[in-house]
Design an enzyme around this catalytic site. Sequence first.
Site, PDB file in Angstrom:
ATOM      1  CE1 TYR A 150      20.979  60.870  32.006  1.00 61.23           C
ATOM      2  CE2 TYR A 150      18.864  60.356  31.008  1.00 61.23           C
ATOM      3  CZ  TYR A 150      19.713  61.265  31.611  1.00 61.23           C
ATOM      4  OH  TYR A 150      19.297  62.563  31.810  1.00 61.23           O
ATOM      5  CG  PHE A 196      18.211  69.319  14.247  1.00 62.94           C
ATOM      6  CD1 PHE A 196      18.990  68.211  13.948  1.00 62.94           C
ATOM      7  CD2 PHE A 196      16.833  69.150  14.354  1.00 62.94           C
ATOM      8  CE1 PHE A 196      18.415  66.941  13.772  1.00 62.94           C
ATOM      9  CE2 PHE A 196      16.244  67.901  14.174  1.00 62.94           C
ATOM     10  CZ  PHE A 196      17.032  66.794  13.888  1.00 62.94           C
TER      11      PHE A 196
HETATM   12  P1  NAD Z   1      25.481  68.327  31.007  1.00 61.22           P
HETATM   13  O1  NAD Z   1      26.130  67.116  30.435  1.00 61.22           O
HETATM   14  O2  NAD Z   1      25.677  69.619  30.300  1.00 61.22           O
HETATM   15  O3  NAD Z   1      25.899  68.545  32.524  1.00 61.22           O
HETATM   16  C1  NAD Z   1      26.207  67.510  33.404  1.00 61.22           C
HETATM   17  C2  NAD Z   1      27.403  67.949  34.244  1.00 61.22           C
HETATM   18  O4  NAD Z   1      27.726  66.895  35.175  1.00 61.22           O
HETATM   19  C3  NAD Z   1      28.649  68.195  33.416  1.00 61.22           C
HETATM   20  O5  NAD Z   1      29.252  69.407  33.798  1.00 61.22           O
HETATM   21  C4  NAD Z   1      29.548  66.994  33.736  1.00 61.22           C
HETATM   22  O6  NAD Z   1      30.923  67.266  33.577  1.00 61.22           O
HETATM   23  C5  NAD Z   1      29.137  66.709  35.169  1.00 61.22           C
HETATM   24  N1  NAD Z   1      29.411  65.328  35.606  1.00 61.22           N
HETATM   25  C6  NAD Z   1      29.159  64.170  34.945  1.00 61.22           C
HETATM   26  N2  NAD Z   1      29.542  63.124  35.678  1.00 61.22           N
HETATM   27  C7  NAD Z   1      30.041  63.627  36.851  1.00 61.22           C
HETATM   28  C8  NAD Z   1      30.590  63.045  38.017  1.00 61.22           C
HETATM   29  N3  NAD Z   1      30.728  61.706  38.138  1.00 61.22           N
HETATM   30  N4  NAD Z   1      31.008  63.847  38.998  1.00 61.22           N
HETATM   31  C9  NAD Z   1      30.913  65.202  38.898  1.00 61.22           C
HETATM   32  N5  NAD Z   1      30.395  65.818  37.807  1.00 61.22           N
HETATM   33  C10 NAD Z   1      29.960  65.032  36.808  1.00 61.22           C
HETATM   34  O7  NAD Z   1      23.925  67.989  31.128  1.00 61.22           O
HETATM   35  P2  NAD Z   1      22.698  68.919  31.550  1.00 61.22           P
HETATM   36  O8  NAD Z   1      21.788  69.002  30.400  1.00 61.22           O
HETATM   37  O9  NAD Z   1      23.185  70.145  32.194  1.00 61.22           O
HETATM   38  O10 NAD Z   1      22.000  67.981  32.633  1.00 61.22           O
HETATM   39  C11 NAD Z   1      22.126  68.229  34.029  1.00 61.22           C
HETATM   40  C12 NAD Z   1      21.283  67.207  34.792  1.00 61.22           C
HETATM   41  O11 NAD Z   1      19.914  67.310  34.397  1.00 61.22           O
HETATM   42  C13 NAD Z   1      21.699  65.764  34.548  1.00 61.22           C
HETATM   43  O12 NAD Z   1      21.619  65.053  35.752  1.00 61.22           O
HETATM   44  C14 NAD Z   1      20.657  65.257  33.569  1.00 61.22           C
HETATM   45  O13 NAD Z   1      20.446  63.875  33.697  1.00 61.22           O
HETATM   46  C15 NAD Z   1      19.428  66.054  33.980  1.00 61.22           C
HETATM   47  N6  NAD Z   1      18.497  66.202  32.864  1.00 61.22           N
HETATM   48  C16 NAD Z   1      18.746  67.086  31.856  1.00 61.22           C
HETATM   49  C17 NAD Z   1      17.853  67.175  30.790  1.00 61.22           C
HETATM   50  C18 NAD Z   1      18.078  68.152  29.666  1.00 61.22           C
HETATM   51  O14 NAD Z   1      17.285  68.148  28.711  1.00 61.22           O
HETATM   52  N7  NAD Z   1      19.050  69.017  29.705  1.00 61.22           N
HETATM   53  C19 NAD Z   1      16.741  66.337  30.742  1.00 61.22           C
HETATM   54  C20 NAD Z   1      16.527  65.438  31.781  1.00 61.22           C
HETATM   55  C21 NAD Z   1      17.412  65.385  32.844  1.00 61.22           C
HETATM   56  N1  UDP Z   2      17.761  63.105  16.995  1.00 56.75           N
HETATM   57  C1  UDP Z   2      17.826  63.289  15.623  1.00 56.75           C
HETATM   58  N2  UDP Z   2      18.972  63.803  15.101  1.00 56.75           N
HETATM   59  C2  UDP Z   2      20.029  64.163  15.863  1.00 56.75           C
HETATM   60  C3  UDP Z   2      19.955  63.986  17.279  1.00 56.75           C
HETATM   61  C4  UDP Z   2      18.809  63.443  17.803  1.00 56.75           C
HETATM   62  O1  UDP Z   2      16.877  62.992  14.883  1.00 56.75           O
HETATM   63  O2  UDP Z   2      21.033  64.654  15.294  1.00 56.75           O
HETATM   64  C5  UDP Z   2      16.515  62.558  17.574  1.00 56.75           C
HETATM   65  C6  UDP Z   2      16.704  61.386  18.535  1.00 56.75           C
HETATM   66  O3  UDP Z   2      16.749  60.169  17.804  1.00 56.75           O
HETATM   67  C7  UDP Z   2      15.480  61.507  19.402  1.00 56.75           C
HETATM   68  C8  UDP Z   2      15.229  63.013  19.475  1.00 56.75           C
HETATM   69  O4  UDP Z   2      15.928  63.576  18.375  1.00 56.75           O
HETATM   70  O5  UDP Z   2      14.364  60.891  18.788  1.00 56.75           O
HETATM   71  C9  UDP Z   2      15.727  63.645  20.771  1.00 56.75           C
HETATM   72  O6  UDP Z   2      17.057  63.225  20.951  1.00 56.75           O
HETATM   73  P1  UDP Z   2      18.010  63.780  22.117  1.00 56.75           P
HETATM   74  O7  UDP Z   2      19.293  63.040  21.994  1.00 56.75           O
HETATM   75  O8  UDP Z   2      18.054  65.258  22.049  1.00 56.75           O
HETATM   76  O9  UDP Z   2      17.248  63.438  23.471  1.00 56.75           O
HETATM   77  P2  UDP Z   2      16.408  62.182  24.005  1.00 56.75           P
HETATM   78  O10 UDP Z   2      15.068  62.756  24.219  1.00 56.75           O
HETATM   79  O11 UDP Z   2      16.378  61.086  22.998  1.00 56.75           O
HETATM   80  O12 UDP Z   2      17.131  61.796  25.238  1.00 56.75           O
END
Ligand code: NAD
Ligand code: UDP
Length: 322
Positions: A150, A196
């Site tokens: 990732y 959680f």
């Molecule tokens: P999510 O897993 O809910 O959504 C991701 C979506 O992408 C899903 O609908 C999945 O089916 C689709 N997908 C995965 N692989 C695919 C592929 N090869 N082709 C087409 N579709 C595909 O995650 P999210 O939280 O909505 O995250 C969306 C984006 O934001 C991601 O790129 C993630 O890396 C980025 N992001 C999210 C967070 C967060 O906290 N939510 C933090 C940092 C980055």
């Molecule tokens: N974490 C936890 N319990 C859980 C899931 C996650 O203590 O059931 C912790 C995890 O180890 C990390 C933080 O919560 O330190 C955030 O985890 P998450 O998977 O949400 O996102 P990350 O920021 O690690 O990508």
Amino acid sequence: MTSRYDSKRILVTGAAGFLGSHLCERLVAQGHDVLGIDNYFTGRRSNVAHLLGQTNFEMMRHDVTFPLFVEVDEIYNLACPASPVHYQYDPVQTTKTSVHGAINMLGLAKRTGAKILQASTSEIYGDPDQHPQTEEYWGNVNPIGPRSCYDEGKRCAETLFFDYHRQNNVRIKVMRIFNTYGPRMHPEDGRVVSNFIMQALTGQPITIYGDGNQTRSFCYVDDLIDGMMKLMQSPDEITGPINIGNPGEFTIRQLAEKIVEMVGNEAKLVFRDLPVNDPMQRRPDIGKARSILGWQPTVELEQGLVKTIRYFRTLVREKEPA
Ligand code: NAD
Ligand code: UDP
């Protein structure tokens, strides 16, 4: 609503996911012509079901690792599983999604002249030794660990974005998203907020990984989508990378205690091993977002948790036998 002349054709990849579905909802409400694509790996049709009746919204099953030929004005590239549990399930596919997906979407942007936004991540900073993290920080990332598919996939995607920009004048926007939460997260997503809340609501012990002293900053989804849309609408010279997140910082233990208190039951805390390379601290420096985009988050953690708990409570009730 946007007038017919301001309405754009907008592609959202990962549209059925947590963030993608909120983004589509906002773009559709503005009157744009929105095409969502998803391979439904972690996304659900139910996340976008309420949009399917709208004449300006369309969903297509498509995997971004394969080329796509459509005519669009803007592309939001969100496709990629975001939860460590899901992105580690098939790490090779995760890297392909980030890297081949970026190449395909950038190729589409190059051909059509579309502006393209990349959903990058705070994970590109790895386990940071600079705190809070500014966009200038290059990160502390393990290239061969279980999170690398990732972290390095997203880093390579950023590289591709800037090379397509320098080499082919593609108009890019790179957004580094910090932990975001809210309604429509998958109940079995594995990320900390959904875990959680689901555990507290179903009377299971709250699983804290490590001693719970690691920190994260949690941004409510509505704030995040505001920041994302502002970045897309910013002038072409604003390429990013730009941090978008909530600078409020909490230990995981504090988060657990807050959720238990808000859900209002007696769930006990249990401690499990800390996953390999789990970052110890994370907090965005959002100075750039403030000054360049005029953006800052407005939703406090507790306010956002109220809405998120309400969403998961409804899901749990729907599953209960009548
Ligand atoms: P999510 O897993 O809910 O959504 C991701 C979506 O992408 C899903 O609908 C999945 O089916 C689709 N997908 C995965 N692989 C695919 C592929 N090869 N082709 C087409 N579709 C595909 O995650 P999210 O939280 O909505 O995250 C969306 C984006 O934001 C991601 O790129 C993630 O890396 C980025 N992001 C999210 C967070 C967060 O906290 N939510 C933090 C940092 C980055
Ligand atoms: N974490 C936890 N319990 C859980 C899931 C996650 O203590 O059931 C912790 C995890 O180890 C990390 C933080 O919560 O330190 C955030 O985890 P998450 O998977 O949400 O996102 P990350 O920021 O690690 O990508």
